[in-house]
Structure formats: structure tokens, C-alpha cells
Design an enzyme around this catalytic site. Structure first.
Site, PDB file in Angstrom:
ATOM      1  N   ASP A 178      32.077  34.445  43.537  1.00 38.44           N
ATOM      2  CA  ASP A 178      33.448  33.992  43.779  1.00 38.44           C
ATOM      3  C   ASP A 178      33.509  33.181  45.068  1.00 38.44           C
ATOM      4  OD1 ASP A 178      36.185  33.720  44.169  1.00 38.44           O
ATOM      5  OD2 ASP A 178      36.606  35.872  44.133  1.00 38.44           O
ATOM      6  N   HIS A 195      35.361  35.311  39.841  1.00 42.76           N
ATOM      7  CA  HIS A 195      36.770  35.453  40.183  1.00 42.76           C
ATOM      8  C   HIS A 195      37.590  35.559  38.890  1.00 42.76           C
ATOM      9  CE1 HIS A 195      40.134  34.783  43.022  1.00 42.76           C
ATOM     10  NE2 HIS A 195      40.736  34.250  41.974  1.00 42.76           N
ATOM     11  N   SER A 201      43.636  38.027  44.071  1.00 44.70           N
ATOM     12  CA  SER A 201      43.547  36.635  44.516  1.00 44.70           C
ATOM     13  C   SER A 201      44.725  36.297  45.429  1.00 44.70           C
ATOM     14  CB  SER A 201      43.470  35.722  43.287  1.00 44.70           C
ATOM     15  OG  SER A 201      43.113  34.420  43.634  1.00 44.70           O
TER      16      SER A 201
END
Length: 299
Positions: free
Chosen positions: A238, A268, A146
Site C-alpha cells: 500500500d 489498499h 484510508s
């Protein structure tokens, strides 16, 4: 599960409570850590003081080898070494390489470019094979998820264009932010109900306070021509999915060797939610298999 608990988003509770929430979620939903021969807290010099690190290794002693530099996620605002402890033990065990987890400064207390400054400084320090590591490092494998995926790309680009003492042999961003995610279809399609929300992403962006035209914030606006072999993975549900897709395609077009893995039907954050979502372990295994293959080709 989270809806049933009545939890609020990080954009509603703020940075301090958001950090506590992330640790609580990890305690509930993440797999237990693997037992390793070495788990040791360290630090290295940074541009604004010492940077906390943690060394992991399945072997107490080893000969010269590459080292994994792990950069945690959390929107540049939440997350730390402890939240990602189990994942780092998994990486160290599966790849049979030392792993150093970097705890960079967080926004909003330390906005951009504190995070990329710290990550670059830590990677360069690791590349010098300091006595504190008690290991001779022959190359770097940079990875993270991320926001840490973004910082993986940014740090790799910095070291590709201004080399460290040893090269980055592989980079492996996990569901990264590589360009403006707000412009993507996946951002609209999965903005609600898939753990990471559009509102949270907007809030993280505000806290980070970075220049969207700076390649150390949005790496695809800069020069990626020297990118080393790369493994990119995305999650099918995501908001950030299309950013990872774009980045992988961009590297392929410029001739970089790329393995791209998209894991359908998962959200995610799956790499740190493997107890709650057992299929996430299988996806992580596939990702680490690809990283291992790439490292063996280039180490």
C-alpha cells in the site's frame, strides 16, 4: 482484473464517475452483507444540515454497551454508506456491538474541514445516546479505513482533548493517512499497479484542499498525547503503509497502548474487496480480533 476491464483512475474520470466506479467495484469484489437484526438509516444534526447515518446491530435490543462509529474511506471524495454496507455488517456481527456508519460531506463540493466537522458532530451526537438509537451508549470505538482512518484519528483527537458525553475507549484506524504520505518509501514503491495509485492520491489531496499544517488534516502535526488504546493495521503493498507505521510508532513512543498489525502481500482497500481477495477476510478477522480484545480490556 481492473486492467483487463480497461478502467481509468479516479484522477482521470473525476469525482462523479469515481463514485460510480467505487460502487461498481464493490458490487463485483466485496463479500455479501451479513444478516442482522437491525439495519436502519438515521440522521443527526450537523454543522451544515443533517448528516446521514446507518445503524447496524446483530441484536434487536441490547443493554448499555459501547458503540462503534464507522467512518468510510474514499479519499474524502468517493465512498458512502452503501459502499461500506457489507463491511459494517461484518463489524457489527463480529464485535457484537452496535455500529453507526457516518456519511460525511465529500470534496470537492465540500472541501476541508467539512469531513472532520461532520464526523466530530456525529460522534458527539452518538455519545449522547439519543432516542433514535434506542440504545444506551457507554463508550465509543472509532474506526474507518484510508481517508476514514485519517478521520478516525482526527475525530478521536478532538474528543480526547474536548471530551464528549462518553469517552472514546478504543480507536482503530485501518491503513490511515496520518502524515505526509508523499514523503514515504512505500508511496514510491507502490505508486503504480496496486489499486491505489500515487496519481490518485495526489488528485484526492487536491480535491480535499486542506492545510497540511492543520492537525485535523495531518493529525501527527498536532497533539496526540491523550490518545486512547489503539489498534492500527496496514497493508504491505500500500502506498499509505509507511504512514500507518509512523503513526503506530509515534503512539508507542508516547506511551499509548497499541496493537499494530501489518498484513503482507495485500493491497489498499482489502477490507471491501474480500470476495475478490479471500485472504482479505482472514486479515480483517485478525484486525477485528485485536479490536475485540482491546474493547474488552477497556469497556
Amino acid at each position: 482484473m481492473l486492467e483487463a476491464m480497461g478502467g481509468k483512475g479516479v484522477d482521470e474520470v473525476g469525482a462523479i464517475e469515481g463514485r460510480t466506479q467505487m460502487k461498481t467495484l464493490g458490487a463485483l469484489a466485496e463479500s455479501p452483507p451479513r444478516n442482522l437484526a437491525v439495519i436502519k438509516d438515521l440522521s443527526c444534526p450537523g454543522p451544515a444540515g443533517d448528516i446521514p447515518l446507518r445503524l447496524y446491530d446483530a441484536k434487536k435490543e441490547r443493554g448499555p454497551s459501547p458503540c462503534v462509529v464507522f467512518i468510510h474511506g474514499g479519499g474524502f471524495v468517493i465512498g458512502d454508506r452503501d459502499v461500506y454496507n457489507s463491511l459494517c455488517t461484518e463489524i457489527a456481527s463480529r464485535l457484537d456491538l452496535p455500529v453507526v456508519s457516518v456519511e460525511y460531506r465529500l470534496a470537492p463540493e465540500h472541501p476541508f474541514p467539512a469531513a472532520p466537522d461532520d464526523c466530530e458532530a456525529a460522534a458527539r451526537w452518538i455519545a449522547t445516546s439519543p432516542e433514535a438509537l434506542d440504545r444506551e451508549i457507554t463508550g465509543l470505538v472509532i474506526t474507518g479505513d484510508s481517508a476514514g482512518g485519517n478521520l478516525t484519528i482526527v475525530t478521536t483527537n478532538q474528543l480526547a482533548n474536548d471530551p464528549a458525553q462518553v469517552p472514546v475507549i478504543v480507536q482503530a484506524p485501518i491503513y490511515p493517512v496520518a502524515n505526509d504520505v508523499s514523503q514515504h518509501k512505500s508511496y514510491a514503491d507502490f505508486a503504480e499497479g496496486f489499486l491505489l495509485t500515487g496519481a490518485a492520491m495526489g488528485w484526492f489531496t487536491e480535491q480535499y484542499a486542506a492545510d497540511p499544517k492543520d492537525p485535523r488534516n495531518m493529525p501527527m502535526v498536532g497533539d496526540c498525547s491523550n490518545t486512547p488504546p489503539t489498534v492500527v493495521c496496514t497493508a504491505g503493498l500500500d502506498p499509505l503503509r509507511d504512514s500507518g507505521r509512523d503513526y503506530a510508532a509515534h503512539l508507542v513512543q508516547q506511551g499509548t497502548e497499541v496493537v499494530y498489525l501489518e498484513f503482507p502481500g495485500i493491497i489498499h482497500g482489502f477490507t471491501t474487496l474480500r470476495k475478490a481477495m479471500p485472504s482479505g477476510q482472514k486479515d480483517l478477522d485478525a484486525f477485528l480480533d485485536a479490536v475485540e480484545m482491546m474493547v474488552e480490556r477497556y469497556k
